[in-house]
Design an enzyme around this catalytic site. Structure first.
Site, PDB file in Angstrom:
ATOM      1  CB  THR A   1      -6.996  -5.414  10.149  1.00 43.09           C
ATOM      2  OG1 THR A   1      -7.489  -6.607   9.537  1.00 43.09           O
ATOM      3  CG2 THR A   1      -7.346  -4.210   9.293  1.00 43.09           C
TER       4      THR A   1
ATOM      5  CG  HIS B   1      -5.434  -6.261  -0.155  1.00 37.86           C
ATOM      6  ND1 HIS B   1      -6.663  -6.321   0.457  1.00 37.86           N
ATOM      7  CD2 HIS B   1      -5.482  -7.159  -1.177  1.00 37.86           C
ATOM      8  CE1 HIS B   1      -7.417  -7.217  -0.180  1.00 37.86           C
ATOM      9  NE2 HIS B   1      -6.726  -7.729  -1.180  1.00 37.86           N
TER      10      HIS B   1
ATOM     11  CE1 TYR C   1      -9.404  -3.032   0.308  1.00 44.59           C
ATOM     12  CE2 TYR C   1      -8.434  -1.229  -0.915  1.00 44.59           C
ATOM     13  CZ  TYR C   1      -8.306  -2.317  -0.073  1.00 44.59           C
ATOM     14  OH  TYR C   1      -7.062  -2.690   0.393  1.00 44.59           O
TER      15      TYR C   1
ATOM     16  CD  GLU D   1      -9.001  -9.325  -3.406  1.00 44.09           C
ATOM     17  OE1 GLU D   1      -7.827  -9.607  -3.068  1.00 44.09           O
ATOM     18  OE2 GLU D   1      -9.878  -9.002  -2.589  1.00 44.09           O
TER      19      GLU D   1
ATOM     20  CE  LYS E   1      -3.935  -2.222   2.328  1.00 47.08           C
ATOM     21  NZ  LYS E   1      -4.899  -2.130   3.455  1.00 47.08           N
TER      22      LYS E   1
ATOM     23  CG  ASN F   1      -3.576  -2.060   6.985  1.00 41.56           C
ATOM     24  OD1 ASN F   1      -3.494  -1.759   5.802  1.00 41.56           O
ATOM     25  ND2 ASN F   1      -4.583  -2.772   7.459  1.00 41.56           N
TER      26      ASN F   1
ATOM     27  NE  ARG G   1      -2.260  -5.427   7.370  1.00 38.22           N
ATOM     28  CZ  ARG G   1      -3.380  -6.030   7.000  1.00 38.22           C
ATOM     29  NH1 ARG G   1      -3.879  -7.009   7.727  1.00 38.22           N
ATOM     30  NH2 ARG G   1      -3.996  -5.663   5.899  1.00 38.22           N
TER      31      ARG G   1
ATOM     32  CG  PHE H   1     -13.053   1.643   6.919  1.00 38.36           C
ATOM     33  CD1 PHE H   1     -12.633   1.010   5.758  1.00 38.36           C
ATOM     34  CD2 PHE H   1     -13.638   0.871   7.913  1.00 38.36           C
ATOM     35  CE1 PHE H   1     -12.785  -0.362   5.583  1.00 38.36           C
ATOM     36  CE2 PHE H   1     -13.796  -0.508   7.756  1.00 38.36           C
ATOM     37  CZ  PHE H   1     -13.365  -1.121   6.582  1.00 38.36           C
TER      38      PHE H   1
ATOM     39  NE  ARG I   1      -6.713 -12.586   5.762  1.00 40.48           N
ATOM     40  CZ  ARG I   1      -7.156 -11.339   5.576  1.00 40.48           C
ATOM     41  NH1 ARG I   1      -6.998 -10.726   4.412  1.00 40.48           N
ATOM     42  NH2 ARG I   1      -7.769 -10.706   6.539  1.00 40.48           N
TER      43      ARG I   1
HETATM   44  P1  RTP Z   1      -6.983  -6.024   3.477  1.00 39.96           P
HETATM   45  O1  RTP Z   1      -8.354  -6.315   2.900  1.00 39.96           O
HETATM   46  O2  RTP Z   1      -6.437  -4.673   3.078  1.00 39.96           O
HETATM   47  O3  RTP Z   1      -6.018  -7.142   3.252  1.00 39.96           O
HETATM   48  O4  RTP Z   1      -7.119  -5.939   5.062  1.00 39.96           O
HETATM   49  P2  RTP Z   1      -7.967  -6.829   6.051  1.00 39.96           P
HETATM   50  O5  RTP Z   1      -8.642  -7.947   5.328  1.00 39.96           O
HETATM   51  O6  RTP Z   1      -7.066  -7.151   7.206  1.00 39.96           O
HETATM   52  O7  RTP Z   1      -9.036  -5.772   6.557  1.00 39.96           O
HETATM   53  P3  RTP Z   1     -10.495  -5.435   5.975  1.00 39.96           P
HETATM   54  O8  RTP Z   1     -11.466  -5.584   7.094  1.00 39.96           O
HETATM   55  O9  RTP Z   1     -10.746  -6.178   4.703  1.00 39.96           O
HETATM   56  O10 RTP Z   1     -10.362  -3.879   5.672  1.00 39.96           O
HETATM   57  C1  RTP Z   1      -9.778  -3.428   4.487  1.00 39.96           C
HETATM   58  C2  RTP Z   1      -8.854  -2.279   4.775  1.00 39.96           C
HETATM   59  O11 RTP Z   1      -9.617  -1.156   5.182  1.00 39.96           O
HETATM   60  C3  RTP Z   1      -8.845  -0.369   6.087  1.00 39.96           C
HETATM   61  N1  RTP Z   1      -9.559  -0.255   7.347  1.00 39.96           N
HETATM   62  N2  RTP Z   1      -9.662   0.864   8.009  1.00 39.96           N
HETATM   63  N3  RTP Z   1     -10.323   2.846   9.925  1.00 39.96           N
HETATM   64  C4  RTP Z   1     -10.685   1.581  10.125  1.00 39.96           C
HETATM   65  O12 RTP Z   1     -11.284   1.233  11.126  1.00 39.96           O
HETATM   66  C5  RTP Z   1     -10.366   0.594   9.116  1.00 39.96           C
HETATM   67  N4  RTP Z   1     -10.708  -0.683   9.143  1.00 39.96           N
HETATM   68  C6  RTP Z   1     -10.194  -1.221   8.023  1.00 39.96           C
HETATM   69  C7  RTP Z   1      -7.524  -1.073   6.288  1.00 39.96           C
HETATM   70  O13 RTP Z   1      -6.572  -0.511   5.367  1.00 39.96           O
HETATM   71  C8  RTP Z   1      -7.856  -2.495   5.923  1.00 39.96           C
HETATM   72  O14 RTP Z   1      -6.706  -3.209   5.554  1.00 39.96           O
HETATM   73 MG    MG Z   2      -9.796  -7.667   3.550  1.00 44.52          MG
END
Ligand code: RTP
Ligand code: MG
Length: 140
Positions: free
Chosen positions: A93, A117, A51, A128, A11, A114, A104, A59, A87
Site C-alpha cells: 500500500t 486498487h 470504500y 466489487e 486511481k 498509490n 506502486r 483517511f 496484489r
Molecule cells: P486498495 O484497497 O486501494 O487496493 O489498497 P490496500 O488494500 O493496499 O489498502 P487499504 O488498507 O485497503 O486502504 C485503502 C486505500 O486507502 C488509502 N490509504 N491511505 N493515509 C493513509 O494512511 C492511508 N492508508 C490507506 C490508500 O489509497 C489505500 O490504497
Molecule cells: Mg484494500
C-alpha cells in the site's frame, strides 16, 4: 490453482499522469487478462459507498475526495489466482514499502495516491466487480 476474477481501479493520480497503458502492460506481463474496462468519474457518494469498509478510518474523507477528484479506470482482471497475483503486481500500500518492479514502487506518489486498487479476497472481488459491472459487460 483456479482461474479467478478481481476488480482493479487505476486511481486518479495515475490517470492524470497518463499511466493507464503502462499499468495495463504490467498486468498483462503478469498473465492477467483485462476482461472488462471503463473510464468513469466517481461521485463522492459512489466513492463513499465503494470504500464504506474504511468509513471509521482517519483517511476515509481524504480517500473519497481523492477517488472522486478525477477519472478512474475500473477493470476486471482474470487469470490463475488473479486476486493474489494482482496484489503482488500492485505492491505494498505504501510505495516506500513496495518491492522493486511493482506498480506502486514505480508509479505511486504516496500511501494515499498509490495509483491502483485491487480486491483483497474472493468475496470482496465478487462484490466489487458487481458494484461496477453487469454480467453482460464481462467478456472472457
Ligand atoms: P486498495 O484497497 O486501494 O487496493 O489498497 P490496500 O488494500 O493496499 O489498502 P487499504 O488498507 O485497503 O486502504 C485503502 C486505500 O486507502 C488509502 N490509504 N491511505 N493515509 C493513509 O494512511 C492511508 N492508508 C490507506 C490508500 O489509497 C489505500 O490504497
Ligand atoms: Mg484494500
Amino acid at each position: 490453482m483456479a482461474i479467478e476474477r478481481t476488480l482493479s481501479i487505476i486511481k486518479p493520480d495515475a490517470t492524470r499522469r497518463n499511466l493507464t497503458g503502462k499499468i495495463n502492460a504490467k498486468f498483462e506481463e503478469a498473465g492477467l487478462r483485462i476482461v472488462a474496462q471503463k473510464r468513469i468519474k466517481l461521485t463522492m457518494d459512489q466513492a463513499g459507498q465503494f470504500y464504506e469498509v474504511h468509513k471509521e478510518r482517519p483517511f476515509y474523507g481524504e480517500l473519497c475526495e481523492f477517488m472522486a477528484s478525477e477519472p478512474v479506470v475500473v477493470q476486471v482482471l482474470e487469470g490463475e489466482s488473479a486476486i493474489l497475483k494482482n496484489r503482488e503486481v500492485m505492491g505494498a500500500t505504501n510505495p516506500a514499502d513496495a518491492a522493486d518492479g511493482t506498480i506502486r514502487k514505480e508509479f505511486a506518489l504516496s500511501v494515499g495516491e498509490n495509483s491502483v486498487h485491487g480486491s483483497d479476497a474472493p468475496d470482496t472481488a465478487a462484490q466489487e466487480i458487481s458494484f461496477f459491472f453487469s454480467g453482460l459487460e464481462l467478456v472472457g
